[in-house]
Motif scaffolding. Structure first.
Motif, PDB file in Angstrom:
ATOM      1  N   MET A   1      38.119  -4.955  -6.086  1.00  0.00           N
ATOM      2  CA  MET A   1      37.369  -3.869  -5.232  1.00  0.00           C
ATOM      3  C   MET A   1      38.180  -2.534  -6.070  1.00  0.00           C
ATOM      4  N   ASP A   5      36.590   2.122  -2.912  1.00  0.00           N
ATOM      5  CA  ASP A   5      36.162   1.239  -1.943  1.00  0.00           C
ATOM      6  C   ASP A   5      37.076   0.561  -1.082  1.00  0.00           C
ATOM      7  N   LEU A  55      31.238  -4.795   2.420  1.00  0.00           N
ATOM      8  CA  LEU A  55      31.361  -5.198   1.297  1.00  0.00           C
ATOM      9  C   LEU A  55      30.016  -5.711   0.400  1.00  0.00           C
ATOM     10  N   GLN A  58      29.071  -2.422  -1.057  1.00  0.00           N
ATOM     11  CA  GLN A  58      29.555  -2.038  -2.194  1.00  0.00           C
ATOM     12  C   GLN A  58      29.197  -2.603  -3.359  1.00  0.00           C
TER      13      GLN A  58
END
Length: 137
Positions: A1, A5, A55, A58
């Motif tokens: 990640m 983010d 998530l 993203q």
């Protein structure tokens, strides 16, 4: 990640968990142990649903950046719909106090959305791809 983010996720989870803890204490005082359990469950549901949505958003931004805004709007609509369905399914539960659960769910959702909006406004995310700055002649 990526760090942006992770930072945005952290800046949304912490205020949501704090409000959830406050709501759990208030629910425990007002409705006893079942109220506190309803507050905990409401907080966990919001963090789980909204976290999974973050998530997914993203991943969409990485793979399909041209769909990011549309996906974000669709995702928020779907998340709110799923939360309403979740409320309807648990309306007659005897496991915990439903009112404490519902109010905690509402408060945590509002705080999540506000904290996420604030985190995105404060983040310094580049929107120009530095790799493509060369001109074609």
């Amino acid at each position: 990640m990526p760090s942006n983010d992770a930072r945005i996720l952290l800046h949304t989870v912490i205020p949501t968990a704090a409000v959830g803890a406050i709501a759990t204490v208030i629910s425990g005082v007002v409705a006893g142990g079942r109220g506190a359990l309803g507050g905990v469950v409401g907080t966990l549901v919001v963090i789980l649903f909204m976290g999974i949505g973050q998530l997914v958003l993203q991943r969409t931004a990485k793979s399909l950046p041209h769909l990011f805004q549309a996906m974000g709007l669709m995702l928020y609509t779907a998340q709110l719909l799923v939360l309403f369905i979740f409320l309807a399914l648990l309306k007659n539960t005897t496991l915990f106090d439903f009112k404490a659960f519902a109010f905690t769910l509402l408060a945590a959702t509002v705080v999540w959305v506000a904290a996420q909006a604030r985190a995105y406004m404060k983040a310094k995310i580049t929107y120009i791809d530095p790799a493509n700055t060369g001109s074609k002649s």
